[in-house]
Write a protein that holds these residues in place. Sequence first.
Motif, PDB file in Angstrom:
ATOM      1  N   PRO A 197     136.143  69.900  47.565  1.00 14.85           N
ATOM      2  CA  PRO A 197     136.224  68.426  47.498  1.00 14.85           C
ATOM      3  C   PRO A 197     137.660  67.979  47.276  1.00 14.85           C
ATOM      4  O   PRO A 197     138.352  68.477  46.396  1.00 14.85           O
ATOM      5  N   HIS A 198     138.118  67.045  48.091  1.00 20.34           N
ATOM      6  CA  HIS A 198     139.485  66.554  47.987  1.00 20.34           C
ATOM      7  C   HIS A 198     139.563  65.214  47.261  1.00 20.34           C
ATOM      8  O   HIS A 198     140.658  64.699  47.038  1.00 20.34           O
ATOM      9  N   SER A 199     138.430  64.650  46.933  1.00 20.95           N
ATOM     10  CA  SER A 199     138.398  63.409  46.157  1.00 20.95           C
ATOM     11  C   SER A 199     137.024  63.296  45.517  1.00 20.95           C
ATOM     12  O   SER A 199     136.116  64.085  45.803  1.00 20.95           O
ATOM     13  N   ASN A 200     136.854  62.305  44.641  1.00 25.86           N
ATOM     14  CA  ASN A 200     135.562  62.105  43.976  1.00 25.86           C
ATOM     15  C   ASN A 200     134.709  61.075  44.699  1.00 25.86           C
ATOM     16  O   ASN A 200     133.702  60.614  44.161  1.00 25.86           O
ATOM     17  N   ALA A 201     135.105  60.702  45.930  1.00 26.49           N
ATOM     18  CA  ALA A 201     134.359  59.675  46.661  1.00 26.49           C
ATOM     19  C   ALA A 201     132.939  60.135  46.970  1.00 26.49           C
ATOM     20  O   ALA A 201     131.977  59.377  46.802  1.00 26.49           O
ATOM     21  N   SER A 246     125.539  56.750  43.497  1.00 23.35           N
ATOM     22  CA  SER A 246     125.059  55.456  43.983  1.00 23.35           C
ATOM     23  C   SER A 246     123.703  55.603  44.668  1.00 23.35           C
ATOM     24  O   SER A 246     122.778  54.807  44.429  1.00 23.35           O
ATOM     25  N   HIS A 247     123.548  56.629  45.502  1.00 19.90           N
ATOM     26  CA  HIS A 247     122.260  56.852  46.161  1.00 19.90           C
ATOM     27  C   HIS A 247     121.177  57.237  45.153  1.00 19.90           C
ATOM     28  O   HIS A 247     120.011  56.862  45.307  1.00 19.90           O
ATOM     29  N   MET A 248     121.569  57.985  44.127  1.00 20.68           N
ATOM     30  CA  MET A 248     120.601  58.357  43.094  1.00 20.68           C
ATOM     31  C   MET A 248     120.070  57.115  42.382  1.00 20.68           C
ATOM     32  O   MET A 248     118.860  57.004  42.110  1.00 20.68           O
ATOM     33  N   ASN A 249     120.952  56.153  42.086  1.00 20.21           N
ATOM     34  CA  ASN A 249     120.507  54.927  41.421  1.00 20.21           C
ATOM     35  C   ASN A 249     119.627  54.085  42.329  1.00 20.21           C
ATOM     36  O   ASN A 249     118.753  53.345  41.851  1.00 20.21           O
ATOM     37  N   ILE A 250     119.851  54.183  43.644  1.00 12.65           N
ATOM     38  CA  ILE A 250     118.997  53.448  44.578  1.00 12.65           C
ATOM     39  C   ILE A 250     117.612  54.076  44.635  1.00 12.65           C
ATOM     40  O   ILE A 250     116.585  53.378  44.657  1.00 12.65           O
ATOM     41  N   VAL A 251     117.564  55.414  44.670  1.00 15.60           N
ATOM     42  CA  VAL A 251     116.275  56.107  44.759  1.00 15.60           C
ATOM     43  C   VAL A 251     115.493  55.974  43.455  1.00 15.60           C
ATOM     44  O   VAL A 251     114.321  55.589  43.448  1.00 15.60           O
ATOM     45  N   LYS A 252     116.150  56.274  42.342  1.00 18.96           N
ATOM     46  CA  LYS A 252     115.474  56.203  41.043  1.00 18.96           C
ATOM     47  C   LYS A 252     115.772  54.853  40.401  1.00 18.96           C
ATOM     48  O   LYS A 252     116.605  54.717  39.515  1.00 18.96           O
ATOM     49  N   ALA A 294     114.821  66.482  45.830  1.00 17.97           N
ATOM     50  CA  ALA A 294     114.264  66.666  47.174  1.00 17.97           C
ATOM     51  C   ALA A 294     114.578  65.464  48.073  1.00 17.97           C
ATOM     52  O   ALA A 294     114.958  65.626  49.236  1.00 17.97           O
ATOM     53  N   ILE A 295     114.418  64.262  47.549  1.00 16.12           N
ATOM     54  CA  ILE A 295     114.683  63.052  48.347  1.00 16.12           C
ATOM     55  C   ILE A 295     116.148  62.967  48.733  1.00 16.12           C
ATOM     56  O   ILE A 295     116.494  62.659  49.889  1.00 16.12           O
ATOM     57  N   LEU A 296     117.045  63.245  47.775  1.00 21.89           N
ATOM     58  CA  LEU A 296     118.476  63.193  48.082  1.00 21.89           C
ATOM     59  C   LEU A 296     118.869  64.276  49.082  1.00 21.89           C
ATOM     60  O   LEU A 296     119.698  64.041  49.969  1.00 21.89           O
ATOM     61  N   THR A 297     118.265  65.459  48.953  1.00 21.85           N
ATOM     62  CA  THR A 297     118.550  66.531  49.905  1.00 21.85           C
ATOM     63  C   THR A 297     118.130  66.148  51.310  1.00 21.85           C
ATOM     64  O   THR A 297     118.852  66.389  52.289  1.00 21.85           O
TER      65      THR A 297
END
Length: 342
Positions: free
Chosen positions: A246-250, A257-263, A277-280
């Motif tokens: 990883p070259h940045s924390n983006a 952000s996606h985790m907060n949308i899902v959960k 599983a959903i994020l994968t």
Amino acid sequence: MSIVSAIVRILQQWDELKTHFEIARRDERCFTAQLLYEMFSDKKNYVFLIFLKHILGEVQSVNKKFESEVQDPTKLLNDLVSLVDSITAKNIIPGRKLKEGESLQNHLDPHPYLGYEFEKEMQHCKIPQEREIRERCIQFVVELAEQLRQRLPDNVKVQKKMSLLSVNECLNQIKPGILELAQMFVTNEEILTRIDFQWKKIHYMSWNQTSNTLDLWAEIASYRDASGENTFCDLSDLALTILSLPHSNANVERVFSHMNIVKSKLRTRLNLKSLNAILTIRYGLRRHGSSCHTYKLPQEVLKKIGTLRAYEATTQQPGSSKDEATLYSEEEIGDWELADLE
């Protein structure tokens, strides 16, 4: 990045904002509007924002490259170093090169050029406090350059060698050696020897993916000769290991952000296995350029939906029968069914 956009919008609507706050202070007797009107009436602020627009625009351009999902990781560090060098050169004496850790204050140009639009506006406005404004701009650039230099990695000279993995470098007949870079990741001398041999002969092969660095190394990793062996396996493993760093924390921030949308607040009972599983699945579909609307499920998966077989554990305890295989709890099954419906 948001600061640059705000500065551009303020400069575009400078007269309109000034008129708005003038009306607000006069009709509503608003103290805040009075302060803002005085700020918009001062030409010093206008000229300083013009200066900031171009300086921060350069920083924003490099920042977007680090946050982009489609990028060439072999060029990112060079772009960052070029940004630091260009900003540093704006204020120091022309032709002067700073040593590592040396301060800019000892080599400042007494009359630096601060940009075409800034210099033109200074001549047009004829502000009495011109020296004060220039000093303010110079100190901003000095502080920005110092902050950027502190954020460069300590082994920046070694990491610059990552550019060797780019398409233009690795397929060039005349190129530097790769051992200095390889020794950071490989300690086995036999593997290092093979990597060196593979590096020196890789440009003799004809490759199809010569426009993108990642696609090229993916093609090299899947290469097979007449005997079905990959004669560049050690070199490709090293390259893919380096390029996967990883070259940045983006990307990490995107996952959160996606985790907060899902959960969300309505799905607080969603357990860790379901969330993972959903994020994968989401990132797997994106990686293959597909989505939940276009992806076609296999027939054996469709037949299991709505049955307990879909939630049976993949592992079976020794000595237990198939009927005694561990099942997920009803709460977990309910969460997964909700995820399927959504």
